[in-house]
Write a protein that holds these residues in place. Structure first.
Motif, PDB file in Angstrom:
ATOM      1  N   LYS A 176     -15.877  73.090 -11.623  1.00 22.01           N
ATOM      2  CA  LYS A 176     -16.723  73.162 -10.419  1.00 22.01           C
ATOM      3  C   LYS A 176     -18.186  72.889 -10.751  1.00 22.01           C
ATOM      4  CE  LYS A 176     -13.654  76.071  -7.739  1.00 22.01           C
ATOM      5  NZ  LYS A 176     -13.379  77.403  -7.179  1.00 22.01           N
ATOM      6  N   ARG A 177     -18.611  73.287 -11.953  1.00 17.79           N
ATOM      7  CA  ARG A 177     -19.976  72.948 -12.374  1.00 17.79           C
ATOM      8  C   ARG A 177     -20.127  71.430 -12.441  1.00 17.79           C
ATOM      9  NH1 ARG A 177     -21.043  76.788 -17.683  1.00 17.79           N
ATOM     10  NH2 ARG A 177     -20.810  78.774 -16.597  1.00 17.79           N
ATOM     11  N   THR A 178     -19.168  70.790 -13.118  1.00 22.79           N
ATOM     12  CA  THR A 178     -19.243  69.343 -13.308  1.00 22.79           C
ATOM     13  C   THR A 178     -19.232  68.608 -11.975  1.00 22.79           C
ATOM     14  OG1 THR A 178     -18.230  69.499 -15.488  1.00 22.79           O
ATOM     15  CG2 THR A 178     -18.123  67.361 -14.406  1.00 22.79           C
ATOM     16  N   LYS A 179     -18.392  69.054 -11.027  1.00 21.19           N
ATOM     17  CA  LYS A 179     -18.356  68.419  -9.706  1.00 21.19           C
ATOM     18  C   LYS A 179     -19.720  68.474  -9.040  1.00 21.19           C
ATOM     19  CE  LYS A 179     -13.559  69.065  -8.221  1.00 21.19           C
ATOM     20  NZ  LYS A 179     -12.676  69.806  -7.294  1.00 21.19           N
ATOM     21  N   GLN A 180     -20.349  69.644  -9.069  1.00 23.89           N
ATOM     22  CA  GLN A 180     -21.658  69.795  -8.445  1.00 23.89           C
ATOM     23  C   GLN A 180     -22.712  68.953  -9.164  1.00 23.89           C
ATOM     24  OE1 GLN A 180     -22.571  74.025  -6.936  1.00 23.89           O
ATOM     25  NE2 GLN A 180     -21.029  74.325  -8.541  1.00 23.89           N
ATOM     26  N   LEU A 181     -22.651  68.943 -10.480  1.00 25.63           N
ATOM     27  CA  LEU A 181     -23.633  68.179 -11.249  1.00 25.63           C
ATOM     28  C   LEU A 181     -23.490  66.675 -11.025  1.00 25.63           C
ATOM     29  CD1 LEU A 181     -23.684  70.263 -14.557  1.00 25.63           C
ATOM     30  CD2 LEU A 181     -25.303  70.354 -12.647  1.00 25.63           C
ATOM     31  N   LYS A 182     -22.256  66.204 -10.787  1.00 24.15           N
ATOM     32  CA  LYS A 182     -22.052  64.780 -10.466  1.00 24.15           C
ATOM     33  C   LYS A 182     -22.724  64.434  -9.144  1.00 24.15           C
ATOM     34  CE  LYS A 182     -17.802  63.752 -12.973  1.00 24.15           C
ATOM     35  NZ  LYS A 182     -16.345  63.600 -12.924  1.00 24.15           N
ATOM     36  N   VAL A 183     -22.565  65.307  -8.160  1.00 30.59           N
ATOM     37  CA  VAL A 183     -23.198  65.072  -6.853  1.00 30.59           C
ATOM     38  C   VAL A 183     -24.722  65.063  -7.002  1.00 30.59           C
ATOM     39  CG1 VAL A 183     -23.556  66.028  -4.535  1.00 30.59           C
ATOM     40  CG2 VAL A 183     -21.256  66.009  -5.538  1.00 30.59           C
ATOM     41  N   LEU A 184     -25.249  66.034  -7.749  1.00 32.47           N
ATOM     42  CA  LEU A 184     -26.695  66.115  -7.945  1.00 32.47           C
ATOM     43  C   LEU A 184     -27.214  64.921  -8.733  1.00 32.47           C
ATOM     44  CD1 LEU A 184     -26.985  69.928  -8.698  1.00 32.47           C
ATOM     45  CD2 LEU A 184     -27.831  68.747  -6.656  1.00 32.47           C
ATOM     46  N   SER A 185     -26.427  64.471  -9.706  1.00 28.89           N
ATOM     47  CA  SER A 185     -26.804  63.305 -10.506  1.00 28.89           C
ATOM     48  C   SER A 185     -26.982  62.074  -9.623  1.00 28.89           C
ATOM     49  CB  SER A 185     -25.747  63.034 -11.578  1.00 28.89           C
ATOM     50  OG  SER A 185     -26.069  61.888 -12.315  1.00 28.89           O
ATOM     51  N   GLU A 186     -26.057  61.889  -8.689  1.00 26.90           N
ATOM     52  CA  GLU A 186     -26.159  60.760  -7.760  1.00 26.90           C
ATOM     53  C   GLU A 186     -27.332  60.936  -6.804  1.00 26.90           C
ATOM     54  OE1 GLU A 186     -22.342  60.335  -5.876  1.00 26.90           O
ATOM     55  OE2 GLU A 186     -21.313  60.100  -7.804  1.00 26.90           O
ATOM     56  N   LYS A 187     -27.493  62.151  -6.298  1.00 24.33           N
ATOM     57  CA  LYS A 187     -28.575  62.439  -5.347  1.00 24.33           C
ATOM     58  C   LYS A 187     -29.939  62.162  -5.963  1.00 24.33           C
ATOM     59  CE  LYS A 187     -30.752  64.295  -1.843  1.00 24.33           C
ATOM     60  NZ  LYS A 187     -30.846  63.577  -0.573  1.00 24.33           N
ATOM     61  N   PHE A 188     -30.120  62.612  -7.210  1.00 24.59           N
ATOM     62  CA  PHE A 188     -31.420  62.473  -7.875  1.00 24.59           C
ATOM     63  C   PHE A 188     -31.540  61.204  -8.721  1.00 24.59           C
ATOM     64  CE2 PHE A 188     -31.441  67.329  -7.679  1.00 24.59           C
ATOM     65  CZ  PHE A 188     -32.343  67.379  -6.626  1.00 24.59           C
ATOM     66  N   LYS A 189     -30.475  60.371  -8.699  1.00 20.10           N
ATOM     67  CA  LYS A 189     -30.477  59.133  -9.505  1.00 20.10           C
ATOM     68  C   LYS A 189     -30.798  59.423 -10.978  1.00 20.10           C
ATOM     69  CE  LYS A 189     -31.763  56.105  -5.628  1.00 20.10           C
ATOM     70  NZ  LYS A 189     -31.002  56.866  -4.697  1.00 20.10           N
ATOM     71  N   MET A 190     -30.051  60.359 -11.523  1.00 20.88           N
ATOM     72  CA  MET A 190     -30.298  60.788 -12.897  1.00 20.88           C
ATOM     73  C   MET A 190     -29.720  59.798 -13.905  1.00 20.88           C
ATOM     74  SD  MET A 190     -29.749  64.895 -12.395  1.00 20.88           S
ATOM     75  CE  MET A 190     -29.966  65.265 -14.131  1.00 20.88           C
ATOM     76  N   LYS A 191     -30.329  59.761 -15.080  1.00 17.88           N
ATOM     77  CA  LYS A 191     -29.905  58.832 -16.132  1.00 17.88           C
ATOM     78  C   LYS A 191     -28.983  59.484 -17.153  1.00 17.88           C
ATOM     79  CE  LYS A 191     -34.137  56.170 -15.652  1.00 17.88           C
ATOM     80  NZ  LYS A 191     -35.420  55.798 -16.233  1.00 17.88           N
ATOM     81  N   SER A 192     -29.112  60.795 -17.353  1.00 19.21           N
ATOM     82  CA  SER A 192     -28.310  61.497 -18.357  1.00 19.21           C
ATOM     83  C   SER A 192     -26.846  61.557 -17.955  1.00 19.21           C
ATOM     84  CB  SER A 192     -28.819  62.932 -18.529  1.00 19.21           C
ATOM     85  OG  SER A 192     -30.196  62.939 -18.783  1.00 19.21           O
ATOM     86  N   LYS A 193     -25.984  61.587 -18.951  1.00 18.39           N
ATOM     87  CA  LYS A 193     -24.544  61.711 -18.704  1.00 18.39           C
ATOM     88  C   LYS A 193     -24.244  63.094 -18.136  1.00 18.39           C
ATOM     89  CE  LYS A 193     -20.056  61.645 -20.902  1.00 18.39           C
ATOM     90  NZ  LYS A 193     -19.318  61.925 -22.116  1.00 18.39           N
ATOM     91  N   VAL A 194     -23.416  63.129 -17.091  1.00 19.64           N
ATOM     92  CA  VAL A 194     -23.029  64.404 -16.484  1.00 19.64           C
ATOM     93  C   VAL A 194     -22.118  65.154 -17.460  1.00 19.64           C
ATOM     94  CG1 VAL A 194     -21.839  65.517 -14.556  1.00 19.64           C
ATOM     95  CG2 VAL A 194     -23.195  63.439 -14.157  1.00 19.64           C
ATOM     96  N   PRO A 195     -22.487  66.385 -17.832  1.00 23.52           N
ATOM     97  CA  PRO A 195     -21.658  67.124 -18.791  1.00 23.52           C
ATOM     98  C   PRO A 195     -20.379  67.642 -18.156  1.00 23.52           C
ATOM     99  CG  PRO A 195     -23.483  68.482 -18.054  1.00 23.52           C
ATOM    100  CD  PRO A 195     -23.671  67.136 -17.421  1.00 23.52           C
ATOM    101  N   ASP A 196     -19.328  67.724 -18.963  1.00 20.44           N
ATOM    102  CA  ASP A 196     -18.084  68.351 -18.502  1.00 20.44           C
ATOM    103  C   ASP A 196     -17.686  69.488 -19.448  1.00 20.44           C
ATOM    104  OD1 ASP A 196     -17.229  66.980 -20.718  1.00 20.44           O
ATOM    105  OD2 ASP A 196     -15.880  65.639 -19.640  1.00 20.44           O
ATOM    106  N   GLU A 197     -18.561  69.763 -20.395  1.00 18.89           N
ATOM    107  CA  GLU A 197     -18.332  70.841 -21.355  1.00 18.89           C
ATOM    108  C   GLU A 197     -19.672  71.535 -21.566  1.00 18.89           C
ATOM    109  OE1 GLU A 197     -17.474  73.187 -24.655  1.00 18.89           O
ATOM    110  OE2 GLU A 197     -18.961  71.608 -24.779  1.00 18.89           O
ATOM    111  N   PHE A 198     -19.649  72.854 -21.701  1.00 21.36           N
ATOM    112  CA  PHE A 198     -20.884  73.624 -21.666  1.00 21.36           C
ATOM    113  C   PHE A 198     -20.980  74.621 -22.825  1.00 21.36           C
ATOM    114  CE2 PHE A 198     -19.796  72.135 -17.472  1.00 21.36           C
ATOM    115  CZ  PHE A 198     -20.993  71.613 -16.994  1.00 21.36           C
ATOM    116  N   SER A 199     -20.877  74.098 -24.035  1.00 23.68           N
ATOM    117  CA  SER A 199     -20.960  74.938 -25.232  1.00 23.68           C
ATOM    118  C   SER A 199     -22.298  75.658 -25.282  1.00 23.68           C
ATOM    119  CB  SER A 199     -20.823  74.086 -26.494  1.00 23.68           C
ATOM    120  OG  SER A 199     -19.592  73.429 -26.524  1.00 23.68           O
TER     121      SER A 199
END
Length: 197
Positions: free
Chosen positions: A77-100
């Motif tokens: 669920k974190r990754t899903k939200q971060l993908k949406v935010l990444s698109e919204k803000f036109k981010m360049k960094s890779k969306v994480p799917d792991e949170f060590s």
């Protein structure tokens, strides 16, 4: 053989903190972005209790609560939200799917401020001030102390939030890191003693 830890989240979180840093004077829009993101991900909208003691959509937010509301969920669920935010803000960094190494937030204690009906007029602005100071590497004792004593904050929670926003600058001072910090202090004392002899 141990599994390799993935810290791609660090770069993404830093960029996300930078993206939301411009919303201090447009908190309502940032709150709307978070709620729109949640709806797109099939999650409940965040509700506030207004001055009439009625439930209504959250209309203001600080950076720490923004991150905390995402960090209450597991990786998917974190990754899903971060993908949406990444698109919204036109981010360049890779969306994480792991949170060590990322501390999670407690869902019932995700906010850093009270409901609208109970909060002070400066509560959210004070959190923005701490965020902006921390971004510059400045933490003033009087401001820091008053924020720590605010409702819903505390040392562990605030240092975790600083770590989410600025993971290369700050360390969470919580139950997971305190034993480590204590061991470093003890090693330092031992090292100094050895050097003296």
């Amino acid at each position: 053989m141990s599994e390799k830890l993935n810290f791609e989240w660090v770069v993404f979180f830093e960029e996300l903190a930078e993206k939301i840093s411009g919303f201090k004077d447009n908190k309502e829009h940032l709150a709307k972005i978070l709620n729109d993101t949640r709806r797109l991900c099939g999650l409940k909208e965040i509700q506030d209790k207004n001055k009439k003691d009625e439930w209504s959509p959250l209309l203001t937010i600080d950076p720490f609560t923004f991150f905390s509301c995402i960090m209450t969920f597991g990786s998917d669920k974190r990754t899903k939200q971060l993908k949406v935010l990444s698109e919204k803000f036109k981010m360049k960094s890779k969306v994480p799917d792991e949170f060590s190494g990322v501390p999670s937030a407690q869902a019932q204690r995700a906010w850093f401020f009270r409901f609208e009906k109970d909060r002070g007029s400066d509560d959210i602005d004070n959190l923005w001030d701490i965020f902006e100071d921390a971004k510059q590497g400045i933490l003033e004792e009087d401001k820091w102390g008053s924020t720590l004593n605010s409702w819903g904050v505390g040392l562990a929670k605030l240092t975790q939030a600083l770590f989410w926003c600025f993971p290369k600058k700050y360390l969470p001072v919580d139950a997971q890191t305190l034993p480590y910090l204590k061991s470093i202090k003890e090693l330092s004392v031992i090292s100094e003693t050895v050097e003296k002899h």
